[in-house]
Design a protein around this motif. Structure first.
Motif, PDB file in Angstrom:
ATOM      1  N   VAL A 194       0.854  -1.190   0.000  1.00 38.54           N
ATOM      2  CA  VAL A 194       0.000   0.000   0.000  1.00 38.54           C
ATOM      3  C   VAL A 194       0.891   1.242   0.000  1.00 38.54           C
ATOM      4  CG1 VAL A 194      -1.715   1.285   1.340  1.00 38.54           C
ATOM      5  CG2 VAL A 194      -1.887  -1.199   1.139  1.00 38.54           C
ATOM      6  N   MET A 195       0.553   2.186  -0.830  1.00 41.10           N
ATOM      7  CA  MET A 195       1.250   3.469  -0.958  1.00 41.10           C
ATOM      8  C   MET A 195       2.713   3.295  -1.352  1.00 41.10           C
ATOM      9  SD  MET A 195      -1.314   5.211  -0.549  1.00 41.10           S
ATOM     10  CE  MET A 195      -2.901   4.657  -0.007  1.00 41.10           C
ATOM     11  N   TYR A 196       2.941   2.351  -2.209  1.00 46.22           N
ATOM     12  CA  TYR A 196       4.273   2.120  -2.747  1.00 46.22           C
ATOM     13  C   TYR A 196       4.637   3.175  -3.788  1.00 46.22           C
ATOM     14  CZ  TYR A 196       8.153  -0.473  -4.852  1.00 46.22           C
ATOM     15  OH  TYR A 196       9.369  -0.851  -5.334  1.00 46.22           O
ATOM     16  N   MET A 197       3.602   3.729  -4.431  1.00 45.67           N
ATOM     17  CA  MET A 197       3.827   4.750  -5.454  1.00 45.67           C
ATOM     18  C   MET A 197       2.687   5.763  -5.399  1.00 45.67           C
ATOM     19  SD  MET A 197       2.950   2.511  -8.791  1.00 45.67           S
ATOM     20  CE  MET A 197       1.293   2.068  -9.206  1.00 45.67           C
ATOM     21  N   ALA A 198       2.846   6.865  -6.082  1.00 42.63           N
ATOM     22  CA  ALA A 198       1.817   7.906  -6.113  1.00 42.63           C
ATOM     23  C   ALA A 198       0.675   7.487  -7.034  1.00 42.63           C
ATOM     24  CB  ALA A 198       2.419   9.216  -6.593  1.00 42.63           C
ATOM     25  N   TYR A 199      -0.521   7.945  -6.686  1.00 43.28           N
ATOM     26  CA  TYR A 199      -1.707   7.604  -7.461  1.00 43.28           C
ATOM     27  C   TYR A 199      -2.355   8.857  -8.022  1.00 43.28           C
ATOM     28  CZ  TYR A 199      -0.902   3.128  -5.383  1.00 43.28           C
ATOM     29  OH  TYR A 199      -0.305   1.962  -5.010  1.00 43.28           O
ATOM     30  N   GLU A 200      -2.998   8.686  -9.169  1.00 43.80           N
ATOM     31  CA  GLU A 200      -3.746   9.767  -9.795  1.00 43.80           C
ATOM     32  C   GLU A 200      -4.988  10.056  -8.948  1.00 43.80           C
ATOM     33  OE1 GLU A 200      -2.868  11.450 -12.571  1.00 43.80           O
ATOM     34  OE2 GLU A 200      -1.010  10.287 -12.576  1.00 43.80           O
ATOM     35  N   PRO A 201      -5.536  11.278  -9.027  1.00 45.77           N
ATOM     36  CA  PRO A 201      -6.734  11.601  -8.234  1.00 45.77           C
ATOM     37  C   PRO A 201      -7.888  10.618  -8.442  1.00 45.77           C
ATOM     38  CG  PRO A 201      -5.812  13.595  -9.167  1.00 45.77           C
ATOM     39  CD  PRO A 201      -5.023  12.440  -9.743  1.00 45.77           C
ATOM     40  N   GLN A 202      -8.111  10.185  -9.679  1.00 40.94           N
ATOM     41  CA  GLN A 202      -9.190   9.227  -9.955  1.00 40.94           C
ATOM     42  C   GLN A 202      -8.923   7.900  -9.237  1.00 40.94           C
ATOM     43  OE1 GLN A 202      -9.060   7.432 -13.769  1.00 40.94           O
ATOM     44  NE2 GLN A 202     -11.045   6.444 -13.579  1.00 40.94           N
ATOM     45  N   GLU A 203      -7.670   7.450  -9.234  1.00 43.41           N
ATOM     46  CA  GLU A 203      -7.310   6.207  -8.575  1.00 43.41           C
ATOM     47  C   GLU A 203      -7.483   6.314  -7.058  1.00 43.41           C
ATOM     48  OE1 GLU A 203      -3.943   4.756 -11.801  1.00 43.41           O
ATOM     49  OE2 GLU A 203      -3.357   6.062 -10.132  1.00 43.41           O
ATOM     50  N   ALA A 204      -7.077   7.438  -6.500  1.00 44.54           N
ATOM     51  CA  ALA A 204      -7.236   7.669  -5.065  1.00 44.54           C
ATOM     52  C   ALA A 204      -8.718   7.648  -4.688  1.00 44.54           C
ATOM     53  CB  ALA A 204      -6.596   8.994  -4.664  1.00 44.54           C
ATOM     54  N   HIS A 205      -9.550   8.251  -5.532  1.00 46.86           N
ATOM     55  CA  HIS A 205     -10.979   8.276  -5.271  1.00 46.86           C
ATOM     56  C   HIS A 205     -11.576   6.861  -5.347  1.00 46.86           C
ATOM     57  CE1 HIS A 205     -14.845   9.887  -4.621  1.00 46.86           C
ATOM     58  NE2 HIS A 205     -15.284   9.829  -5.871  1.00 46.86           N
ATOM     59  N   LEU A 206     -11.132   6.057  -6.299  1.00 48.50           N
ATOM     60  CA  LEU A 206     -11.595   4.672  -6.399  1.00 48.50           C
ATOM     61  C   LEU A 206     -11.200   3.876  -5.152  1.00 48.50           C
ATOM     62  CD1 LEU A 206     -10.791   3.877 -10.138  1.00 48.50           C
ATOM     63  CD2 LEU A 206     -13.075   4.049  -9.101  1.00 48.50           C
ATOM     64  N   PHE A 207      -9.998   4.111  -4.647  1.00 48.14           N
ATOM     65  CA  PHE A 207      -9.560   3.428  -3.429  1.00 48.14           C
ATOM     66  C   PHE A 207     -10.429   3.844  -2.247  1.00 48.14           C
ATOM     67  CE2 PHE A 207      -6.488   2.936   0.202  1.00 48.14           C
ATOM     68  CZ  PHE A 207      -6.513   1.554   0.222  1.00 48.14           C
ATOM     69  N   PHE A 208     -10.745   5.133  -2.146  1.00 48.92           N
ATOM     70  CA  PHE A 208     -11.639   5.603  -1.086  1.00 48.92           C
ATOM     71  C   PHE A 208     -13.000   4.908  -1.194  1.00 48.92           C
ATOM     72  CE2 PHE A 208     -15.267   8.323  -0.082  1.00 48.92           C
ATOM     73  CZ  PHE A 208     -15.142   8.353   1.298  1.00 48.92           C
ATOM     74  N   GLN A 209     -13.569   4.862  -2.383  1.00 49.21           N
ATOM     75  CA  GLN A 209     -14.875   4.223  -2.569  1.00 49.21           C
ATOM     76  C   GLN A 209     -14.829   2.753  -2.157  1.00 49.21           C
ATOM     77  OE1 GLN A 209     -15.532   5.167  -6.716  1.00 49.21           O
ATOM     78  NE2 GLN A 209     -17.017   6.761  -6.190  1.00 49.21           N
ATOM     79  N   PHE A 210     -13.736   2.094  -2.476  1.00 52.86           N
ATOM     80  CA  PHE A 210     -13.550   0.687  -2.110  1.00 52.86           C
ATOM     81  C   PHE A 210     -13.543   0.526  -0.591  1.00 52.86           C
ATOM     82  CE2 PHE A 210     -10.497  -2.744  -1.097  1.00 52.86           C
ATOM     83  CZ  PHE A 210     -11.176  -3.819  -1.656  1.00 52.86           C
ATOM     84  N   ILE A 211     -12.749   1.329   0.097  1.00 53.68           N
ATOM     85  CA  ILE A 211     -12.673   1.265   1.557  1.00 53.68           C
ATOM     86  C   ILE A 211     -14.025   1.630   2.166  1.00 53.68           C
ATOM     87  CG2 ILE A 211     -11.590   2.279   3.626  1.00 53.68           C
ATOM     88  CD1 ILE A 211      -9.784   0.303   2.011  1.00 53.68           C
ATOM     89  N   TYR A 212     -14.655   2.660   1.631  1.00 55.78           N
ATOM     90  CA  TYR A 212     -15.962   3.108   2.123  1.00 55.78           C
ATOM     91  C   TYR A 212     -16.992   1.976   2.007  1.00 55.78           C
ATOM     92  CZ  TYR A 212     -20.183   5.959   2.570  1.00 55.78           C
ATOM     93  OH  TYR A 212     -21.383   6.477   2.979  1.00 55.78           O
ATOM     94  N   GLU A 213     -16.999   1.297   0.874  1.00 56.66           N
ATOM     95  CA  GLU A 213     -17.958   0.215   0.639  1.00 56.66           C
ATOM     96  C   GLU A 213     -17.750  -0.948   1.603  1.00 56.66           C
ATOM     97  OE1 GLU A 213     -19.124  -3.034  -2.847  1.00 56.66           O
ATOM     98  OE2 GLU A 213     -17.892  -1.306  -3.373  1.00 56.66           O
ATOM     99  N   LEU A 214     -16.511  -1.247   1.932  1.00 61.41           N
ATOM    100  CA  LEU A 214     -16.212  -2.427   2.740  1.00 61.41           C
ATOM    101  C   LEU A 214     -16.008  -2.133   4.225  1.00 61.41           C
ATOM    102  CD1 LEU A 214     -14.038  -4.264   0.135  1.00 61.41           C
ATOM    103  CD2 LEU A 214     -16.330  -4.855   0.910  1.00 61.41           C
TER     104      LEU A 214
END
Length: 185
Positions: A99-119
């Motif tokens: 996790v957080m091995y590299m920088a992510y684009e804003p869209q990717e960061a938002h998808l990760f948030f949605q994933f965590i939020y859902e679960l």
């Protein structure tokens, strides 16, 4: 679990390992964050706990962070990603490696948030990272989004810190093709 050597790391003692092996933290949707340098046993321990959980009847998914982002980005477009995503969200335990091995684009960061939020409150997580949660904002690029992700992940969590002074276990047990005895250069 039997191959995990307590004496080769400093993050978990025998008592803590026994608590982890009981797996009650999975039912309680806890997050384990394993932090430390490369090669110190984070992935080994997370995989061992995952296999132990499977043996006890839990559904477990293991995925690297970069692969997870790929699945999240393509689940609506490819059958393979859609199938993988469905398996992940049905899991009792989700292990996300690097996790957080590299920088992510804003869209990717938002998808990760949605994933965590859902679960959130639906699954337990194990996250392995070379970076502490305080540094994750640099990789996600959005402090508010990072705070929202961490708020959910850290609500019920344990942070296991592997020593920075610890040598790489991989290098300690490094295998070579040629040995110094019997093979000449």
């Amino acid at each position: 679990m039997e191959n995990f050597r307590l004496e080769e790391q400093t993050a978990v003692g025998a008592k803590q390992l026994n608590v982890l092996k009981e797996l009650t933290w999975i039912e309680e949707c806890f997050t384990l964050i394993m932090m430390g340098p490369t090669g110190v046993g984070k992935t080994h321990l997370s995989t061992a706990l995952g296999i132990h959980a499977i043996e006890k009847g839990h559904q477990v998914s293991f995925i690297s962070m970069d692969r997870l982002i790929y699945v999240l980005k393509t689940k609506d477009y490819t059958a393979k990603s859609k199938t993988r995503y469905k398996r992940i969200v049905k899991s009792d335990l989700i292990i996300i490696d690097d996790v957080m091995y590299m920088a992510y684009e804003p869209q990717e960061a938002h998808l990760f948030f949605q994933f965590i939020y859902e679960l959130y409150d639906q699954a337990a997580f194990i996250l392995t990272s070379n970076k502490g949660p305080g540094e994750w904002g640099k990789f996600l690029g959005d402090p508010t989004l990072t705070t929202a992700i961490l708020d959910r992940l850290l609500h019920r969590s344990e942070i296991l810190t592997f020593s920075e002074e610890q040598d790489s276990i991989r290098m300690k047990y490094r295998q070579t093709l040629f040995t110094t005895t019997g093979v000449e250069s």
